[in-house]
Design an enzyme around this catalytic site. Structure first.
Site, PDB file in Angstrom:
ATOM      1  N   HIS A   1     -29.688  70.338 -49.412  1.00 44.25           N
ATOM      2  CA  HIS A   1     -28.927  71.234 -50.089  1.00 44.25           C
ATOM      3  C   HIS A   1     -29.270  71.724 -51.440  1.00 44.25           C
ATOM      4  CE1 HIS A   1     -25.892  70.035 -46.869  1.00 44.25           C
ATOM      5  NE2 HIS A   1     -26.654  70.922 -46.418  1.00 44.25           N
ATOM      6  N   HIS A  53     -29.502  64.010 -42.780  1.00 44.20           N
ATOM      7  CA  HIS A  53     -28.178  64.305 -42.048  1.00 44.20           C
ATOM      8  C   HIS A  53     -27.500  63.591 -40.715  1.00 44.20           C
ATOM      9  CE1 HIS A  53     -28.738  67.331 -45.173  1.00 44.20           C
ATOM     10  NE2 HIS A  53     -27.195  67.080 -45.534  1.00 44.20           N
ATOM     11  N   CYS A  60     -31.140  59.314 -42.028  1.00 39.62           N
ATOM     12  CA  CYS A  60     -30.854  58.208 -42.950  1.00 39.62           C
ATOM     13  C   CYS A  60     -30.393  56.968 -42.173  1.00 39.62           C
ATOM     14  CB  CYS A  60     -29.738  58.563 -43.971  1.00 39.62           C
ATOM     15  SG  CYS A  60     -29.141  57.474 -45.092  1.00 39.62           S
ATOM     16  N   HIS A 111     -20.221  70.107 -40.990  1.00 38.35           N
ATOM     17  CA  HIS A 111     -21.422  69.658 -42.120  1.00 38.35           C
ATOM     18  C   HIS A 111     -22.233  68.974 -41.106  1.00 38.35           C
ATOM     19  CE1 HIS A 111     -23.472  66.780 -44.405  1.00 38.35           C
ATOM     20  NE2 HIS A 111     -22.949  67.413 -45.656  1.00 38.35           N
ATOM     21  N   GLU A 124     -24.212  66.267 -41.037  1.00 38.59           N
ATOM     22  CA  GLU A 124     -23.872  64.934 -40.566  1.00 38.59           C
ATOM     23  C   GLU A 124     -22.600  64.626 -39.825  1.00 38.59           C
ATOM     24  OE1 GLU A 124     -22.226  60.684 -42.584  1.00 38.59           O
ATOM     25  OE2 GLU A 124     -23.459  62.176 -44.073  1.00 38.59           O
ATOM     26  N   CYS A 136     -21.431  55.505 -47.999  1.00 36.58           N
ATOM     27  CA  CYS A 136     -22.692  54.971 -48.423  1.00 36.58           C
ATOM     28  C   CYS A 136     -22.408  54.798 -49.779  1.00 36.58           C
ATOM     29  CB  CYS A 136     -23.686  56.080 -48.626  1.00 36.58           C
ATOM     30  SG  CYS A 136     -25.407  55.354 -49.366  1.00 36.58           S
ATOM     31  N   SER A 178     -24.076  72.081 -51.583  1.00 38.70           N
ATOM     32  CA  SER A 178     -23.795  70.669 -51.442  1.00 38.70           C
ATOM     33  C   SER A 178     -22.598  69.827 -51.322  1.00 38.70           C
ATOM     34  CB  SER A 178     -24.842  69.914 -52.656  1.00 38.70           C
ATOM     35  OG  SER A 178     -24.308  68.559 -52.674  1.00 38.70           O
ATOM     36  N   ASN A 206     -21.550  66.741 -51.191  1.00 40.68           N
ATOM     37  CA  ASN A 206     -21.490  65.745 -52.363  1.00 40.68           C
ATOM     38  C   ASN A 206     -21.506  66.145 -53.897  1.00 40.68           C
ATOM     39  OD1 ASN A 206     -24.207  64.362 -53.805  1.00 40.68           O
ATOM     40  ND2 ASN A 206     -22.418  62.918 -53.666  1.00 40.68           N
TER      41      ASN A 206
END
Length: 286
Positions: free
Chosen positions: A41, A75, A97, A127, A129, A196, A224, A226
Site C-alpha cells: 500500500h 496479505h 506472509c 481488506h 488480508e 504480528c 495503508s 497499518n
C-alpha cells in the site's frame, strides 16, 4: 540547522520485504509477471516495480488470464484464488506472509471442526488480508472493525475470536474483555492473539520516537491500514505530526521554528522514500 532522524524501526515488515524480493527476482528473469492487487500500500513503491515490468491486476482481470505467472502479495488470498489459478493454468508465486498463512490455517481448522460456532475476525472489512481469512470459512466469519461492533455478536453461541495481523493489540484486548463479561455460561469463548509482533511492537516504539521531536513526518500511502493506526498514535503523542505520501507534500512552513524532525512510516513504507523526505528537508534549508 534542523536535526533530522529517520526511525530505525519504521519501514517494510518481513512479509512485505519478502514479497518485493520475490517480485524483483522474477522480473530479473525477463518474464511477464502479474501481481494480484497492489504489492504494497504505497504508490511510489508500486510505481518503481511497475517500471521494472510488474503488472498489477484485480480479481476480474485474473479470471481472464491463462497460462501466466501471478504473484500473490503478503496479505494472502482465499482458497478460490488458488482454485482459479489451477483452472486457468496460472503459475502462482506465493508471497503470502508466513504469519498470515498460519492464521489462515488456524481459522480453516477451527471452522472445519465446528462450523456452527461464530468465527469472529477483528479486522477491516474488505481488506485483502481479511478477505483471505474470511475465505477460509466459506464467507461465514463475522468481521468486526472496532470494539464498538462487538455488541452485535450472539453471546448465547460459541465464539472463536481472531485478529487481522496488523490491528491494535489494545483494542483487541478490549474486545476480549467485553466478550468474557457477556458470554453465556453455556457457550464457549476462545481468543487467539494473532497480531504480528513485528507490527504490534511498533506502536510503543513509535510513541517514544514521536515524543522525541518537534515535528513528525509520517510517510505512508493513504491506503495503508497499518499506517493509519501508527500515524494516529504519532498524532496522539505529538500533535505536530503530518502524514505525507511523498516529499512533494512537505510544506516549508512546517519547518519554521523547528529544531528536530523525526521521519517514520508504516510497514508498507520503503526506506528510500523516507530518505527522499529527509533530503527534501535538507534542500529546503539551503
Amino acid at each position: 540547522m534542523i536535526q533530522i532522524e529517520i526511525d530505525e524501526g519504521s519501514g517494510f515488515c518481513f512479509g512485505v520485504t519478502t514479497a518485493i524480493k520475490k517480485a524483483e527476482e522474477e522480473l530479473a528473469k525477463g518474464e511477464k509477471l502479474y501481481c494480484l492487487g497492489d504489492i504494497v500500500h504505497n504508490g511510489m513503491e508500486c510505481e518503481r516495480l511497475r517500471q521494472m515490468g510488474l503488472i498489477t491486476i484485480n480479481h476480474d482481470e485474473m479470471r481472464q488470464l491463462h497460462n501466466a505467472k501471478v504473484l500473490l502479495r503478503a496479505h494472502g488470498e482465499p482458497p478460490e484464488t488458488y482454485e482459479l489459478a489451477r483452472q486457468n493454468n496460472i503459475e502462482i508465486i506465493d508471497a503470502t506472509c508466513p504469519v498470515v498463512l498460519k492464521l489462515q490455517k488456524r481459522i480453516k481448522e477451527q471452522y472445519d471442526e465446528n462450523n456452527e460456532a461464530q468465527i469472529v475476525i477483528f479486522g477491516k472489512k474488505g481488506h485483502a488480508e481479511v478477505l483471505g481469512l474470511v475465505g477460509q470459512t466459506h464467507s461465514n466469519a463475522i468481521v468486526i472493525e472496532s470494539s464498538d461492533e462487538v455488541t452485535k455478536l450472539d453471546f448465547s453461541r460459541d465464539i472463536y475470536l481472531y485478529s487481522q495481523t496488523t490491528k491494535s493489540l489494545d483494542e483487541f484486548r478490549r474486545i476480549i474483555d467485553y466478550i468474557q463479561t457477556h458470554i453465556s455460561p453455556d457457550a464457549t469463548f476462545q481468543s487467539f492473539d494473532t497480531i504480528c509482533r513485528s507490527v504490534a511492537n511498533r506502536m510503543p516504539n513509535i510513541s517514544q520516537f514521536a515524543a522525541k521531536h518537534d515535528l513528525i513526518l509520517f510517510v505512508c500511502g493513504r491506503k495503508s491500514s497499518n499506517g493509519k493506526v501508527l500515524y494516529n498514535e504519532c498524532l496522539r503523542v505529538n500533535p505536530n505530526s503530518h502524514l505525507v505520501e511523498d516529499p512533494q507534500e512537505i510544506e516549508p512552513q512546517w519547518l519554521e521554528g523547528i529544531q528536530s524532525v523525526g521521519i517514520c512510516g508504516a510497514t508498507s513504507t520503503p526506506r528510500w522514500l523516507m530518505e527522499q523526505c529527509r533530503d527534501a528537508i535538507l534542500n529546503m534549508q539551503q
